[in-house]
Enzyme design. Structure first.
Site, PDB file in Angstrom:
ATOM      1  N   PHE A 226       0.861  -1.196   0.000  1.00  0.00           N
ATOM      2  CA  PHE A 226       0.000   0.000   0.000  1.00  0.00           C
ATOM      3  C   PHE A 226       0.903   1.255   0.000  1.00  0.00           C
ATOM      4  O   PHE A 226       0.792   2.121   0.849  1.00  0.00           O
ATOM      5  CB  PHE A 226      -0.933   0.024   1.220  1.00  0.00           C
ATOM      6  CG  PHE A 226      -1.737  -1.234   1.399  1.00  0.00           C
ATOM      7  CD1 PHE A 226      -2.936  -1.418   0.725  1.00  0.00           C
ATOM      8  CD2 PHE A 226      -1.296  -2.251   2.248  1.00  0.00           C
ATOM      9  CE1 PHE A 226      -3.685  -2.577   0.891  1.00  0.00           C
ATOM     10  CE2 PHE A 226      -2.042  -3.421   2.415  1.00  0.00           C
ATOM     11  CZ  PHE A 226      -3.232  -3.587   1.746  1.00  0.00           C
ATOM     12  N   SER A 249      -2.438  -0.211  -5.814  1.00  0.00           N
ATOM     13  CA  SER A 249      -3.343  -0.396  -6.948  1.00  0.00           C
ATOM     14  C   SER A 249      -3.636   0.920  -7.658  1.00  0.00           C
ATOM     15  O   SER A 249      -4.474   0.974  -8.545  1.00  0.00           O
ATOM     16  CB  SER A 249      -4.642  -1.052  -6.480  1.00  0.00           C
ATOM     17  OG  SER A 249      -5.206  -0.282  -5.447  1.00  0.00           O
ATOM     18  N   ASP A 298       0.881  -0.456   5.367  1.00  0.00           N
ATOM     19  CA  ASP A 298       0.159   0.779   5.713  1.00  0.00           C
ATOM     20  C   ASP A 298      -1.118   0.861   4.868  1.00  0.00           C
ATOM     21  O   ASP A 298      -1.213   1.685   3.953  1.00  0.00           O
ATOM     22  CB  ASP A 298       1.071   1.996   5.481  1.00  0.00           C
ATOM     23  CG  ASP A 298       0.402   3.293   5.892  1.00  0.00           C
ATOM     24  OD1 ASP A 298      -0.504   3.247   6.757  1.00  0.00           O
ATOM     25  OD2 ASP A 298       0.770   4.360   5.355  1.00  0.00           O
ATOM     26  N   CYS A 338      -4.994   3.030  10.226  1.00  0.00           N
ATOM     27  CA  CYS A 338      -5.405   4.434  10.333  1.00  0.00           C
ATOM     28  C   CYS A 338      -6.920   4.516  10.537  1.00  0.00           C
ATOM     29  O   CYS A 338      -7.535   5.544  10.275  1.00  0.00           O
ATOM     30  CB  CYS A 338      -4.963   5.230   9.108  1.00  0.00           C
ATOM     31  SG  CYS A 338      -5.635   4.608   7.574  1.00  0.00           S
TER      32      CYS A 338
END
Ligand code: SAH
Length: 401
Positions: A226, A249, A298, A338
């Protein structure tokens, strides 16, 4: 006369203890003309004035406190004081970078307002009816106090809809921003796309953790899942990583990442960028028996609200379990969540479960990990003790023993 809201008896506790949110189910009655984002006086059941708040008629968070001082008017001077104090905090605590969160909503006494500085550009998000109501005043003060060249609005976050506000982006002050703004952090040049990038363009909140990766990366084979525009990847390259594989992505984000690698004159053979689904890629890399010395996980916010938590826990567990099976002995994992709806305790439990599952799937005996450090966002993202919701970014530095 200013409109008023009266809290129900016994339900004023959190607000009295400086929690800035007033939930709809704690309001007993309204008086006067309350409007979208306008200021209301807040009284307790005994008609004692507690303070003043911004009214959000459409949201479950019906009002957000501006002040607990009954004498303090909410006017131009109020915003001038709050903004000056937020800027002063950053000048004191944040050095050596020009990518800074100047205003972090509730933590700076300005609920719903986010202002990120990228060199001479400010990017704002007005995420509550109250912040939106005062937009013009806020922009004028920001321009005066920072001497910035441009102020750009990125109020295109879904939370605006819960406030009954439309999504909005565009120039608020000065000249149109460059499509890619150059910033410096930890001695690395990054490019920020303020117009089409995620949030305001860059994940400023990970600055300290990027530095940590830089310090830990020497001679390691790194996997950055990520990766977005490669914040951690560049930090690893700067820190002397042997090789960095990065996965995201978003093709646009990866295009910026590659540009930055050139810009910093890092050897491009030390980095490869995969425009792929992270879940699939993790599985495939593991099946192909790839091993790494440092893995960064992350992911995006898997739990946007408490209702998403069970599904989110499964997703966090899956990626962590797989990463644990791909890290060498004495290797490191930096793993993050997060999701505001997931507290540190739940996150740590999830990681513990992931390590148990990782071990049970392993042919070669137990996998054991220890927590070397708990991780959080930088000092430009202060956290209020009375507002745990603001402590959204949590992470762990794990070592395989
Ligand atoms: N670590 C980054 C920020 C990550 S934000 C930094 O420090 O800058 C989360 C990222 O996950 C976004 O870039 C998004 O494009 C990416 N993402 C979301 N779902 C994904 C998926 N299923 N596979 C790969 N990437 C994904």
């Amino acid at each position: 006369m200013q409109a008023s809201i009266f809290l129900e008896a016994g339900k004023e506790h959190a607000v009295l203890h400086q929690h800035p949110w007033i939930f709809a189910n704690t309001v007993a009655r309204y008086e006067g003309k309350v409007g979208l984002g306008t200021t209301v006086s807040v009284f307790n059941d005994a008609k004692k004035l507690i303070g003043r708040a911004a009214y959000s008629p459409h949201s479950q968070i019906r009002a957000r406190m501006w002040t607990w001082d009954p004498e303090e008017p909410i006017d131009h001077a109020f915003f001038k004081r709050k903004i000056a104090s937020a800027i002063e905090h950053r000048q004191r605590w944040v050095k050596d970078t020009n990518a800074i969160r100047l205003i972090f909503g509730e933590a700076d006494g300005l609920p719903g307002l986010v202002v990120d500085q990228y060199d001479k550009l400010l990017v704002c998000q007005f995420l509550s009816a109250g912040a939106d109501h005062w937009k013009e005043v806020i922009v004028q003060i920001l321009a005066q106090q920072t001497g910035c060249e441009s102020i750009y609005e990125r109020s295109d976050a879904a939370v605006r809809q819960r406030e009954g506000l439309e999504l909005h982006t565009g120039l608020l002050f000065g000249k149109p921003p460059e499509p890619e703004v150059l910033v410096q952090e930890n001695g690395i040049a990054y490019l920020v796309d303020p117009i089409n990038g995620h949030k305001t363009g860059f994940y400023i909140d990970q600055r300290d953790n990027r530095r940590l990766v830089m310090e830990l990366a020497e001679n390691r084979r790194v996997l950055n899942m990520f990766c977005y525009t490669g914040g951690f990847s560049l930090a690893a390259l700067k820190g002397g990583a042997k090789h960095v594989t990065s996965v995201d992505s978003s093709g646009d984000a990866l295009a910026i990442a590659k540009k930055q690698t050139k810009l910093n004159e890092f050897d491009e053979n030390r980095a490869n960028w995969l425009d792929q689904d992270a879940f699939e890629t993790l599985k495939n890399l593991r099946v192909a028996e790839n091993y790494y010395d440092l893995i960064v996980l992350d992911p995006p916010k898997f739990a946007p609200s408490a209702a998403h938590l069970p599904k989110a826990i499964r997703a966090y567990k899956e990626i962590n379990r797989t990463a644990m099976q791909m890290v060498e002995k004495s290797g490191l994992i930096l793993t993050f969540s997060c999701s505001g709806a997931m507290d540190m305790e739940t996150f740590e439990k999830t990681i513990f479960m992931a390590s148990k599952e990782a071990s049970s799937h392993q042919k070669t005996g137990d996998l054991k990990f220890r927590v070397l450090k708990r991780l959080t966002s930088g000092l430009d993202h202060p956290k209020l003790t009375c507002f745990p919701e603001g402590d959204y970014l949590k992470g762990l530095l794990l070592e395989r023993v």
